[in-house]
Design a protein around this motif. Structure first.
Motif, mmCIF file in Angstrom:
data_model
loop_
_atom_site.group_PDB
_atom_site.id
_atom_site.type_symbol
_atom_site.label_atom_id
_atom_site.label_comp_id
_atom_site.label_asym_id
_atom_site.label_seq_id
_atom_site.Cartn_x
_atom_site.Cartn_y
_atom_site.Cartn_z
ATOM 1 N N UNK A 50 0.818 -1.216 0.000
ATOM 2 C CA UNK A 50 0.000 0.000 0.000
ATOM 3 C C UNK A 50 0.853 1.267 0.000
ATOM 4 N N UNK A 51 2.168 1.134 0.151
ATOM 5 C CA UNK A 51 3.000 2.338 0.140
ATOM 6 C C UNK A 51 2.946 3.029 -1.214
ATOM 7 N N UNK A 52 2.907 2.240 -2.311
ATOM 8 C CA UNK A 52 2.838 2.863 -3.630
ATOM 9 C C UNK A 52 1.444 3.408 -3.946
ATOM 10 N N UNK A 53 0.498 3.191 -3.039
ATOM 11 C CA UNK A 53 -0.818 3.833 -3.138
ATOM 12 C C UNK A 53 -0.884 5.097 -2.288
ATOM 13 N N UNK A 54 0.224 5.413 -1.593
ATOM 14 C CA UNK A 54 0.275 6.621 -0.775
ATOM 15 C C UNK A 54 -0.131 6.424 0.659
ATOM 16 N N UNK A 55 -0.349 5.164 1.081
ATOM 17 C CA UNK A 55 -0.803 4.900 2.449
ATOM 18 C C UNK A 55 0.357 4.520 3.367
ATOM 19 N N UNK A 56 0.152 4.723 4.663
ATOM 20 C CA UNK A 56 1.190 4.477 5.661
ATOM 21 C C UNK A 56 1.447 2.981 5.838
ATOM 22 N N UNK A 243 1.159 -2.436 -9.017
ATOM 23 C CA UNK A 243 1.217 -0.978 -8.965
ATOM 24 C C UNK A 243 0.306 -0.381 -10.026
ATOM 25 N N UNK A 244 0.387 -0.919 -11.240
ATOM 26 C CA UNK A 244 -0.411 -0.404 -12.351
ATOM 27 C C UNK A 244 -1.898 -0.647 -12.124
ATOM 28 N N UNK A 245 -2.254 -1.795 -11.570
ATOM 29 C CA UNK A 245 -3.659 -2.072 -11.272
ATOM 30 C C UNK A 245 -4.234 -1.020 -10.328
ATOM 31 N N UNK A 246 -3.470 -0.680 -9.298
ATOM 32 C CA UNK A 246 -3.940 0.330 -8.338
ATOM 33 C C UNK A 246 -3.983 1.716 -8.980
ATOM 34 N N UNK A 247 -3.067 1.986 -9.899
ATOM 35 C CA UNK A 247 -3.075 3.265 -10.614
ATOM 36 C C UNK A 247 -4.321 3.371 -11.493
ATOM 37 N N UNK A 248 -4.637 2.290 -12.181
ATOM 38 C CA UNK A 248 -5.831 2.279 -13.026
ATOM 39 C C UNK A 248 -7.086 2.409 -12.176
ATOM 40 N N UNK A 249 -7.126 1.708 -11.036
ATOM 41 C CA UNK A 249 -8.274 1.820 -10.135
ATOM 42 C C UNK A 249 -8.482 3.263 -9.708
ATOM 43 N N UNK A 250 -7.390 3.955 -9.392
ATOM 44 C CA UNK A 250 -7.466 5.367 -8.999
ATOM 45 C C UNK A 250 -8.131 6.194 -10.085
#
Length: 330
Positions: A50-56, A243-250
């Motif tokens: 979750x760090x690459x999603x910006x979370x602690x 990482x890309x999956x979470x970027x696309x979800x965003x």
């Protein structure tokens, strides 16, 4: 927290590993090291992927580490050797540093750290170094051996060129420069490698980077079991796909809520932009995203972009040829 990396005087005769590394260095270069640099590996306790999603996240450093013996010279070359014979020697001019992300060898991770510090400090020229690296972190085991090598190289470059920057800035620099080899991490590994303190885990938060001590329970024992299954993050697309999956979800979630989605990269940033609680973010995911895999064509239709724009602006180099699936919160 923003203090400089510490310099510690160590009695070599009292440290068998340092003594052996000094001997290996002398055997390779016929001289003694000028200094040593060390960066630990890590294990993450809470907050996986979750760090690459910006979370602690809540990692702690481990005793296993990357240790380097170094001398400086006027040769304008970087000479690298490793105490493990499976890692071959490598030499490159300080003016010709290139990193081949298609062939992620050990020395390219080292050069990531060199190049990152060079660019951060604006070093138009760098001193030459001779270096022998010794590692006790099992390679590709999920304990951050590659990031520790990048961090160690950053320390080496800073000290060899007699420069000083804070641990926080050095952590941020090494997090960015590891991307030269293709790994799109979020910064946890490098942050804990520099900011760790004995006896505590660290709550690592981002934007801005900050670390808070989390005292471990008295007498607590953490068992780290090595499955002996190796995963080289830069040599495969597995890590970057997540990482890309979470970027696309965003971007899909932002589009659904009428936001300017193109500039949003992380779920944490989207949560801030929407002003939602974590619970409400989870509700949003359930409402907007479907559990079945998303095809490349479906993503392009939702976002109103071409497949070429998807590849250029959203995917990473080693995910261009992979179908995208499961754009959801990890």
């Amino acid at each position: 927290m923003a203090v400089n990396p510490p310099k510690i005087k160590v009695l070599l005769s009292a440290n068998e590993r340092l003594q052996k590394l000094k001997e290996a260095f002398h055997g390779k270069y016929k001289e003694s090291p000028l200094f040593y640099a060390c960066a630990p590996g890590r294990v993450n306790l809470i907050g996986e992927h979750i760090d690459y999603c910006g979370y602690a996240v809540l990692p702690m450093a481990i005793e296993q580490n990357i240790l380097a013996a170094v001398s400086v010279n006027s040769s304008q070359t970087i000479q690298l050797a490793n105490t493990d014979p499976k890692y071959k020697d490598f030499t490159v001019s300080v003016n010709e540093i290139t990193i081949d992300r298609e062939n992620p060898q050990w020395h390219y991770y080292f050069l990531c750290g060199v190049k990152g510090v060079q660019e951060q400090l604006g070093l138009s020229s760098m001193t030459g170094i001779s270096c022998v690296v010794d590692g006790t972190i099992p390679a590709s085991s999920g304990l951050s051996s590659s990031s520790a090598l990048v961090c160690c190289a950053g320390l080496v470059t800073m000290e060899a060129n007699q420069k000083t920057i804070s641990k926080v800035l050095l952590a941020e620099t090494c997090a960015k420069c590891e991307r030269y080899i293709g790994t799109e991490g979020g910064g946890m590994d490098q942050s804990i490698s520099f900011l760790a303190e004995e006896g505590t885990a660290k709550l690592i938060e981002f934007n801005p980077l900050r670390a808070t001590d989390v005292k471990l329970p008295e007498g607590a024992v953490f068992v780290i079991a090595n499955s002996c299954v190796e995963m080289n993050k830069a040599a495969s697309s597995h890590f970057n796909i997540r990482v890309v999956e979470c970027r696309i979800a965003t971007k899909v979630l932002a589009k659904a809520r009428g936001l300017e989605w193109s500039s949003l990269q992380k779920l944490g940033d989207l949560q801030t932009a929407l002003g939602l609680s974590l619970e409400k973010m989870l509700d949003l995911v359930e409402e907007v995203l479907h559990p079945e895999p998303y095809s490349r064509e479906e993503i392009c239709k939702i976002l109103g972009i071409t497949t070429e724009q998807l590849s250029k602006n959203i995917l990473s180099a080693n995910t261009h040829h992979n179908l995208i699936c499961r754009p959801c919160v990890s």
